[in-house]
Design a protein around this motif. Sequence first.
Motif, short mmCIF file in Angstrom:
data_model
loop_
_atom_site.label_atom_id
_atom_site.label_comp_id
_atom_site.label_asym_id
_atom_site.label_seq_id
_atom_site.Cartn_x
_atom_site.Cartn_y
_atom_site.Cartn_z
N TYR A 1 52.68 66.82 40.34
CA TYR A 1 51.80 65.79 40.90
C TYR A 1 50.97 65.13 39.81
O TYR A 1 50.64 63.95 39.89
CB TYR A 1 50.90 66.39 41.98
N ALA A 2 50.63 65.89 38.79
CA ALA A 2 49.87 65.31 37.68
C ALA A 2 50.68 64.22 36.98
O ALA A 2 50.13 63.20 36.55
CB ALA A 2 49.49 66.40 36.67
N GLU A 3 51.99 64.41 36.89
CA GLU A 3 52.83 63.42 36.22
C GLU A 3 52.99 62.14 37.03
O GLU A 3 53.22 61.07 36.47
CB GLU A 3 54.21 64.02 35.92
N SER A 4 52.89 62.24 38.34
CA SER A 4 53.08 61.05 39.18
C SER A 4 51.78 60.35 39.53
O SER A 4 51.80 59.26 40.10
CB SER A 4 53.80 61.43 40.48
N ALA A 5 50.65 60.94 39.18
CA ALA A 5 49.37 60.41 39.64
C ALA A 5 49.06 59.02 39.09
O ALA A 5 48.30 58.26 39.70
CB ALA A 5 48.24 61.37 39.28
N TYR A 6 49.63 58.66 37.95
CA TYR A 6 49.35 57.35 37.36
C TYR A 6 49.98 56.20 38.15
O TYR A 6 49.58 55.05 38.00
CB TYR A 6 49.90 57.30 35.93
N ILE A 7 50.96 56.49 38.99
CA ILE A 7 51.81 55.44 39.55
C ILE A 7 51.04 54.44 40.39
O ILE A 7 51.28 53.24 40.33
CB ILE A 7 52.95 56.08 40.37
N GLY A 8 50.10 54.91 41.19
CA GLY A 8 49.36 54.01 42.05
C GLY A 8 48.22 53.29 41.36
O GLY A 8 47.55 52.47 41.97
N GLY A 9 47.99 53.58 40.07
CA GLY A 9 46.91 52.93 39.35
C GLY A 9 47.42 51.86 38.42
O GLY A 9 48.45 51.26 38.64
N ASN A 10 46.69 51.63 37.36
CA ASN A 10 47.05 50.56 36.42
C ASN A 10 47.34 51.09 35.02
O ASN A 10 47.38 50.32 34.07
CB ASN A 10 45.90 49.55 36.33
N GLY A 11 47.56 52.40 34.92
CA GLY A 11 47.74 52.98 33.60
C GLY A 11 49.19 53.22 33.25
O GLY A 11 50.10 52.69 33.86
N THR A 12 49.39 54.05 32.25
CA THR A 12 50.72 54.46 31.83
C THR A 12 50.85 55.95 32.09
O THR A 12 49.86 56.62 32.40
CB THR A 12 50.91 54.18 30.33
N PRO A 13 52.05 56.51 32.01
CA PRO A 13 52.20 57.94 32.27
C PRO A 13 51.21 58.77 31.48
O PRO A 13 51.06 58.61 30.27
CB PRO A 13 53.64 58.22 31.84
N ALA A 14 50.53 59.66 32.18
CA ALA A 14 49.48 60.44 31.54
C ALA A 14 50.06 61.58 30.72
O ALA A 14 51.02 62.22 31.11
CB ALA A 14 48.55 61.02 32.61
N SER A 15 49.47 61.84 29.58
CA SER A 15 49.91 62.94 28.74
C SER A 15 49.11 64.20 29.00
O SER A 15 49.45 65.27 28.51
CB SER A 15 49.78 62.56 27.26
N GLY A 16 48.03 64.13 29.77
CA GLY A 16 47.22 65.29 30.06
C GLY A 16 45.86 64.88 30.56
O GLY A 16 45.48 63.72 30.52
N LYS A 17 45.11 65.87 31.04
CA LYS A 17 43.79 65.57 31.59
C LYS A 17 42.76 65.47 30.47
O LYS A 17 42.90 66.10 29.42
CB LYS A 17 43.38 66.65 32.58
#
Length: 220
Positions: free
Chosen positions: A129-145
């Motif tokens: 879920y952490a890897e998919s969390a960026y999808i609904g926003g305006n960012g790029t795939p997250a590398s970590g918290k």
Amino acid sequence: MIKHRLRPVFRLGIRVLVIAILAGGIQIATSTAASADPTASTWLKLRTCESSNRYGINTGNGYYGAYQFDLPTWRSVGGTGRPDQASPAEQDYRALYLYRMRGWQPWECAGMLALRSDGDARSKRIPTYAESAYIGGNGTPASGKPAWPGVVYAYGDCAPSLKTFQLRMNAFGYAFDGTGCYYDKTKQAVLDLQRANAINDSGRLGPKTWDAAWNGQPPR
């Protein structure tokens, strides 16, 4: 979702897409292939075409939600219930899951938009879920918290790190403005996250809750 016919919602999405193009808001094709998962803007193009970016859509044609899943496809990637009744974060997660299993092939609009596959297409890697969390926003795939700021926040606090937390929770459909102040809406998001991850529901934003926002189960 399945490439057999043009659905009414598909045609509606195309009309919205054309309007957006005329307004200069959306480009038809991606300029380069992504190095990891598709960018948030690519997913937005897909949702706009498929469903006019409406997560709760159900027109009665057998396709549901922002990504126009049919039920067999939804269940093939672990979805339960109906897609349109799932949270935006859940729909985003299942869409990324499907992409990693089958690439862009299931979506009619991907071909219409000339979306390009990347290294994760058909990789068979099950996402978190952490890897998919960026999808609904305006960012790029997250590398970590981001690192926990070292402060336990409670009702009435205001801080830049609280803004970071609020904007992160937008991936789960909370629609924060990012004020950075901890009031009723932030407290509810904290409690939802704590309950979803079996954390003591104190309503205080500590290290376990902070970590769960990026690496835990979605709150709703």
